[in-house]
Design an enzyme around this catalytic site. Structure first.
Site, short mmCIF file in Angstrom:
data_model
loop_
_atom_site.label_atom_id
_atom_site.label_comp_id
_atom_site.label_asym_id
_atom_site.label_seq_id
_atom_site.Cartn_x
_atom_site.Cartn_y
_atom_site.Cartn_z
N GLY A 1 1.06 -0.90 -0.02
CA GLY A 1 0.47 -0.25 0.20
C GLY A 1 0.77 1.24 -0.15
N HIS A 2 1.84 1.27 0.99
CA HIS A 2 2.81 2.60 0.75
C HIS A 2 3.51 2.85 -0.48
CE1 HIS A 2 2.83 1.36 5.02
NE2 HIS A 2 2.42 2.50 5.47
N ARG B 1 -0.57 -3.49 10.73
CA ARG B 1 -0.79 -4.01 11.65
C ARG B 1 -0.40 -5.57 11.55
NH1 ARG B 1 -2.69 1.20 12.79
NH2 ARG B 1 -2.69 2.06 14.58
#
Ligand code: PAF
Length: 276
Positions: free
Chosen positions: A32-33, A183
């Site tokens: 995602g990043h 997470r």
């Protein structure tokens, strides 16, 4: 790619650089990043990745302590995606002695994540305002997984005339649908398997809308049933307007189904846009 720690260095690096793209992160990079950094690289002359685990947005002290950190790995990944600068300030650089200002966004920031994580969005809005002033980018890239964060940031940027474009990229998911999150690494194998219920629940809501369901209450129960089958109790499942985050009772247009749930010790969020 250079790693810089202070505002003076970042300002010197961005001076006269053309179109500047900022990718705000708290590190522990996943796809995602990386999708945000690649999008910045494709459209900007200079790409700055912000890496700072912002203490003021954690309402749960143990979440801050256990938040995954690996700057060396993150730096290698950011460089691999073509970032020019990794701006990884110290806590003192962001919040020097005497720091006394908080940015609060009313309304959007008070519901869902805001209601369940008191102080979270004040921490986010303050640090985002701070990083935008430190880097002065033309465009900042955010992920759609934190949909409410995006709405809060957009509101703040408009209200304070911050003059920066906000680009939002789609949620990146694992092959089984779980939304990528820093997470996720804290999920045990059994929890990781059960966590797929979050996305399955949202997909069930979307299928219901496609099948003609328009009642938000029915959609909430549809999601909750899928979560319950995975032994997960949601903190909330909500059907809201994607821009204002006002509750929606009847689906008439673009609508967001958003949820938060604890799976074992890990609190996860996810969302999916539905439309009639
Ligand atoms: O989305 C995040 O990683 C954080 O909330 C952000 C925007 C970097 C602010 O600390």
């Amino acid at each position: 790619m250079r790693i810089v720690r202070d505002v003076a260095a970042v300002r010197a690096a961005v001076a006269g650089a053309g179109r500047i793209g900022l990718v705000p992160t708290m590190g522990a990079f996943h796809e995602g990043h990386l999708s945000l950094i690649r999008a910045a690289r494709a459209t900007c002359d200079l790409v700055v990745v912000w890496l700072f685990v912002n203490p003021t947005q954690f309402n749960d002290a143990s979440d801050l302590v256990t938040y995954p950190r690996d700057e060396e790995r993150d730096a290698a990944l950011a460089a691999g995606c073509g970032a020019d600068l990794l701006f990884a300030p110290t806590v003192d650089e962001v919040y020097p002695a005497g720091f006394a200002t908080t940015v609060t966004v009313s309304g959007i920031a008070d519901v869902l994540e805001g209601a369940h994580r008191p102080g979270h969005f004040a921490g986010v809005a303050t640090v985002v305002a701070k990083m935008l002033n430190m880097v002065r980018p033309d465009v900042a890239f955010f992920g759609a997984k934190d949909a409410q964060q995006v709405a809060v940031v957009r509101r703040m940027v408009a209200d304070l005339d911050l003059g920066v474009e906000i680009e939002v990229l789609p949620i990146v998911r694992e092959a089984d649908g779980l939304a990528m999150s820093s997470r996720n690494v804290r999920l045990g194998p059994e929890e990781r398997r059960r966590a797929t219920a979050l996305h399955r629940g949202l997909e069930a809501a979307r299928t219901a809308v496609t099948g003609g369901e328009r009642d938000a209450g029915v959609l909430v129960r549809t999601v909750e049933d899928v979560l319950a089958a995975g032994a997960i109790t949601a903190e909330y499942v909500a059907v809201v307007d994607p821009d204002s985050f006002a509750p929606v009772a009847t689906i008439t247009g673009r609508t967001l189904v958003a949820l938060a749930a604890r799976v074992g010790p890990v609190r996860l969020i996810d969302n999916l846009e539905v439309a009639p």
